[in-house]
Scaffold this motif. Structure first.
Motif, mmCIF file in Angstrom:
data_model
loop_
_atom_site.group_PDB
_atom_site.id
_atom_site.type_symbol
_atom_site.label_atom_id
_atom_site.label_comp_id
_atom_site.label_asym_id
_atom_site.label_seq_id
_atom_site.Cartn_x
_atom_site.Cartn_y
_atom_site.Cartn_z
ATOM 1 N N PRO A 245 -16.004 -23.354 86.766
ATOM 2 C CA PRO A 245 -17.222 -22.370 86.410
ATOM 3 C C PRO A 245 -18.096 -23.092 85.617
ATOM 4 O O PRO A 245 -18.030 -23.771 84.641
ATOM 5 C CB PRO A 245 -16.163 -21.192 85.726
ATOM 6 C CG PRO A 245 -15.018 -21.862 85.164
ATOM 7 C CD PRO A 245 -14.708 -23.283 85.855
ATOM 8 N N GLU B 65 -18.705 -13.628 81.910
ATOM 9 C CA GLU B 65 -18.569 -13.718 83.403
ATOM 10 C C GLU B 65 -18.876 -15.139 83.766
ATOM 11 O O GLU B 65 -19.881 -15.724 83.468
ATOM 12 C CB GLU B 65 -19.627 -12.926 84.189
ATOM 13 C CG GLU B 65 -19.745 -11.609 83.581
ATOM 14 C CD GLU B 65 -20.829 -11.115 82.574
ATOM 15 O OE1 GLU B 65 -21.347 -12.185 82.403
ATOM 16 O OE2 GLU B 65 -20.610 -10.054 81.912
ATOM 17 N N GLU C 294 -19.649 -18.140 86.373
ATOM 18 C CA GLU C 294 -20.506 -18.539 87.523
ATOM 19 C C GLU C 294 -20.168 -19.561 88.376
ATOM 20 O O GLU C 294 -19.983 -20.602 87.590
ATOM 21 C CB GLU C 294 -22.085 -18.457 87.196
ATOM 22 C CG GLU C 294 -22.523 -17.310 86.411
ATOM 23 C CD GLU C 294 -23.985 -17.506 86.168
ATOM 24 O OE1 GLU C 294 -24.535 -18.324 86.773
ATOM 25 O OE2 GLU C 294 -24.434 -16.759 85.537
ATOM 26 N N ARG D 192 -22.701 -19.330 81.319
ATOM 27 C CA ARG D 192 -24.213 -18.814 80.397
ATOM 28 C C ARG D 192 -24.168 -17.998 79.471
ATOM 29 O O ARG D 192 -23.256 -17.656 78.916
ATOM 30 C CB ARG D 192 -24.934 -17.927 81.674
ATOM 31 C CG ARG D 192 -25.236 -18.744 83.172
ATOM 32 C CD ARG D 192 -26.451 -19.483 82.875
ATOM 33 N NE ARG D 192 -27.024 -19.835 84.077
ATOM 34 C CZ ARG D 192 -28.186 -20.359 84.542
ATOM 35 N NH1 ARG D 192 -28.933 -20.709 83.311
ATOM 36 N NH2 ARG D 192 -28.792 -20.623 85.666
#
Length: 293
Positions: free
Chosen positions: A175, A187, A189, A178
């Motif tokens: 992953p 979360e 990304e 950010r």
């Protein structure tokens, strides 16, 4: 105290200053400068990030029931290091804890930065030691900014920014993380590109830095037609990539051990996710190098 020192080898040179033990210049055997020269868009070249990488919530370090103010990326980049050695092709600088550092970071440490140039390859080795009686929790990161577009030779036209790309040693399926207001968003990304080759565009940085935690690669190439550099590392676990989304002419390729606090995390600093933890008397060596071609 001499503020700057220049090391040279085989027609290549690198400049280092005592303030922050910061690399300020990296020139090839044609005299072309590869390092960002601290323009108005960003006033640094290649700061050393210690004892944190990124931000803490509220810029507060909590430990043993007390709070200490510690701002983004820590204080090493703004402290004057002492020269340990200054040779023709190598130099070493040293920073140790003192009353001022303990006010922000209540732990003992010794951090040495060794710069060694061998022709087109510069190697930067960090030796971090814990002289204290309790464990040393900390993060450490490099933040070199390279010119983007890369320098061009005499009589050559500079490559367009869009003609540049990154080539990772391995495809990174893990992953991507950010930031939001300097803190790690919860979360994850997917990486922006599934393959090893990542075309570059300022749009990639519209959401701030791209962070690759615990990546498999140990090297990355930044290239344009006819020129490039390869950055490799040992001991670091994570990688940050950053530029100004408005299109400043630099790209930061940043080996890290540690990163910003996750959003909502406000525990004791010793328990902060992603830190290294050095036992009393322990030393650790981390290195990154850049080879120009």
């Amino acid at each position: 105290m001499t503020e700057h020192h220049v090391i040279a080898s085989g027609g290549f040179s690198a400049g280092i200053r005592a303030l922050g033990a910061e690399l300020t210049s990296l020139r090839d055997d044609r005299g072309a400068e590869w390092l960002w020269q601290a323009g108005p868009e960003w006033r640094r070249h290649a700061p050393v990030l210690f004892p944190i990488v990124g931000r803490l919530a509220g810029d507060r370090l909590r430990h043993a029931g007390r709070e200490h103010r510690l701002t983004q990326h820590g204080f090493a980049r703004d402290r004057r290091f002492a020269w340990v050695r200054r040779d023709a092709d190598r130099c070493r600088l040293r920073l140790a804890d003192d009353a001022a550092s303990r006010d922000a970071f209540p732990f003992g440490f010794v951090l040495e930065l060794d710069y060694a140039l061998a022709g087109p390859r510069l190697t930067v080795t960090a030796i971090l030691s814990n002289p204290g009686a309790e464990p040393l929790p900390c993060a450490l990161g490099a933040h070199p900014a390279f010119r983007w577009p890369l320098p061009h030779g005499p009589g050559e036209r500079p490559a367009e920014k869009a003609a540049h790309r990154l080539v990772l040693e391995r495809a990174e399926a893990g992953p991507l993380r950010r930031l939001r207001d300097g803190l790690l968003r919860p979360e994850p990304e997917p990486p922006p590109f599934a393959e090893r080759v990542w075309p570059l565009s300022p749009d990639l940085f519209a959401g701030d830095a791209l962070i690759l935690p615990r990546l498999a690669s140990r090297a990355i190439r930044f290239e344009a037609p006819g020129r490039g550099l390869t950055l490799s590392w040992e001991g670091y676990r994570d990688l940050g990539l950053w530029s100004k989304p408005e299109g400043a002419d630099f790209l930061c390729i940043e080996p890290w051990y540690g990163m910003a606090s996750p959003e909502g995390w406000q525990g004791d600093f010793v328990d902060k996710p992603g830190l290294m933890l050095l036992a009393p008397g322990e030393s650790r060596r981390l290195a990154w190098s850049v080879a120009l071609d």
